[in-house]
Scaffold this motif. Structure first.
Motif, PDB file in Angstrom:
ATOM      1  N   THR A 174       1.719  20.955  22.153  1.00 43.03           N
ATOM      2  CA  THR A 174       2.844  21.709  22.571  1.00 43.03           C
ATOM      3  C   THR A 174       3.700  22.866  21.949  1.00 43.03           C
ATOM      4  O   THR A 174       4.179  23.790  22.696  1.00 43.03           O
ATOM      5  CB  THR A 174       4.168  20.471  22.591  1.00 43.03           C
ATOM      6  N   GLN A 175       3.668  22.747  20.792  1.00 41.93           N
ATOM      7  CA  GLN A 175       4.255  23.918  19.897  1.00 41.93           C
ATOM      8  C   GLN A 175       3.624  25.331  20.244  1.00 41.93           C
ATOM      9  O   GLN A 175       4.490  26.299  20.412  1.00 41.93           O
ATOM     10  CB  GLN A 175       4.338  23.483  18.365  1.00 41.93           C
ATOM     11  N   GLN A 176       2.272  25.140  20.095  1.00 44.72           N
ATOM     12  CA  GLN A 176       1.650  26.662  20.719  1.00 44.72           C
ATOM     13  C   GLN A 176       2.102  27.140  22.180  1.00 44.72           C
ATOM     14  O   GLN A 176       2.314  28.334  22.128  1.00 44.72           O
ATOM     15  CB  GLN A 176      -0.028  26.336  20.545  1.00 44.72           C
TER      16      GLN A 176
ATOM     17  N   ASN B  18       5.761  28.164  21.927  1.00 46.33           N
ATOM     18  CA  ASN B  18       5.651  29.587  21.264  1.00 46.33           C
ATOM     19  C   ASN B  18       5.135  30.551  22.250  1.00 46.33           C
ATOM     20  O   ASN B  18       5.931  31.689  22.151  1.00 46.33           O
ATOM     21  CB  ASN B  18       4.833  29.400  19.925  1.00 46.33           C
TER      22      ASN B  18
ATOM     23  N   ALA C 162      10.721  28.418  13.316  1.00 44.83           N
ATOM     24  CA  ALA C 162       9.783  27.376  13.974  1.00 44.83           C
ATOM     25  C   ALA C 162      10.379  26.028  14.090  1.00 44.83           C
ATOM     26  O   ALA C 162       9.700  25.012  14.947  1.00 44.83           O
ATOM     27  CB  ALA C 162       8.500  27.321  12.893  1.00 44.83           C
TER      28      ALA C 162
ATOM     29  N   VAL D 251      11.986  25.173  17.017  1.00 43.65           N
ATOM     30  CA  VAL D 251      11.090  24.790  18.314  1.00 43.65           C
ATOM     31  C   VAL D 251      10.688  23.377  17.892  1.00 43.65           C
ATOM     32  O   VAL D 251      10.575  22.570  18.958  1.00 43.65           O
ATOM     33  CB  VAL D 251       9.724  25.694  18.363  1.00 43.65           C
ATOM     34  N   ARG D 252      10.376  22.819  16.802  1.00 41.69           N
ATOM     35  CA  ARG D 252      10.001  21.635  16.395  1.00 41.69           C
ATOM     36  C   ARG D 252      10.887  20.500  16.743  1.00 41.69           C
ATOM     37  O   ARG D 252      10.721  19.374  17.418  1.00 41.69           O
ATOM     38  CB  ARG D 252       9.536  21.349  15.080  1.00 41.69           C
TER      39      ARG D 252
ATOM     40  N   ILE E 145      10.831  20.021  20.641  1.00 45.61           N
ATOM     41  CA  ILE E 145       9.916  19.294  21.049  1.00 45.61           C
ATOM     42  C   ILE E 145      10.085  17.909  20.785  1.00 45.61           C
ATOM     43  O   ILE E 145       9.972  16.904  21.623  1.00 45.61           O
ATOM     44  CB  ILE E 145       8.659  19.813  20.646  1.00 45.61           C
TER      45      ILE E 145
END
Length: 298
Positions: free
Chosen positions: A178-180, A183, A195, A198-199, A202
């Motif tokens: 998911t994170q990739q 991004n 970052a 974003v984490r 998610i």
């Protein structure tokens, strides 16, 4: 149960679709970006994640997300969230030239059809006859958006595809990493965030957390029978990858692959076998070559 959404679905499948769709696309701006997909392909999940990143401090319920990252046709009051003042707008429509910058999210049709069947059952629109629903789904008769096997090529072979204003992502990749993928979406939109933000976004939008949000502010509250709390009565379901392997019969898989097998293969999904496998992370080389050839010919 007759609702505005049900009326739209029915009318949009009639001869009135073209003028109605044109009206729904009034008021777009060249700065707008679209989150496009066939229904039940992860569009809502991606919007919730991006909402938490781009609208920090806002309550992230279904009403808020549907208002601020709105569906095309309801986009007038959507907020300008993007660098340069553009809006993020959801669409399930086939590709149109008004879409000048778009993320296209694709999901295995064999999972899509099961999810769409459960969704329309939750709305009280259809019976339990899945075989009938499957035939209508493959003919493009269950919603206004053309069959999946026409919708996907319409986008990935469009004049927009292959340009810097088009990003193709897969639901399965988003579930796996998911994170990739998020991004990649943020880079595409020109959004710079740390970052941890974003984490956090998610983590706030796992399947469990999304279901908790739906419990507080049900997506289907105004259009569906009262929820009994079961998996089938939710808008947010399991978000499974490859769940079709345990739910579709061999004959049902054969029918789907007869209609959509070429597009599944083109998008890197395995066909012709019920063995457990992992879809490729990107479209197949054959599909990429076809799209490249079409771009050169334009």
């Amino acid at each position: 149960m007759i609702t505005a959404k049900r009326v739209w679905y029915e009318v949009a499948k009639s001869g009135l679709r073209s003028p109605l769709t044109s009206v729904r696309h009034w008021g777009l701006d060249s700065r707008d970006a679209f989150i496009a997909s066939y229904p039940r392909s992860g569009n809502t999940w991606l919007r919730f994640v991006l909402f938490d990143i781009l609208a920090p401090g806002q309550t992230a319920g279904f009403n808020e997300v549907n208002h601020i990252i709105a569906e095309v046709g309801l986009h007038g009051p959507a907020l300008s969230l993007l660098p340069g003042g553009g809006r993020l707008i959801k669409t399930h429509e086939p590709y149109r030239k008004q879409y000048q910058k778009a993320i296209y999210l694709v999901r295995d049709v064999r999972d899509v059809v099961l999810s769409e069947f459960a969704y329309q059952k939750a709305l009280g629109w259809i019976s339990d006859d899945f075989d009938r629903f499957l035939r209508e789904f493959l003919r493009g008769e269950v919603n206004p958006f053309t069959p999946w096997h026409q919708h996907v090529p319409g986008w990935v072979e469009s004049s927009l595809a292959g340009t810097s204003n088009f990003l193709l992502i897969k639901f399965e990749d988003m579930r796996r990493n998911t994170q990739q993928v998020v991004n990649d979406v943020l880079d595409f939109l020109g959004v710079n965030v740390d970052a941890q933000t974003v984490r956090n976004a998610i983590a706030s939008n796992t399947v469990q957390r999304m279901q908790e949000k739906e419990q507080r502010s049900p997506q289907l509250s105004d259009v569906a029978p009262e929820s009994k709390g079961s998996e089938e009565s939710r808008f947010v379901r399991s978000g499974s990858v490859g769940g079709w392997r345990n739910r579709l019969t061999d004959r049902q898989v054969e029918i789907i692959e007869h209609k959509a097998g070429d597009v599944l293969t083109c998008m890197g999904y395995p066909t012709g076998s019920r063995k457990v496998g992992t879809p490729e992370s990107s479209a197949s080389a054959q599909c990429s070559e076809q799209r490249s050839a079409q771009q050169v010919s334009r």
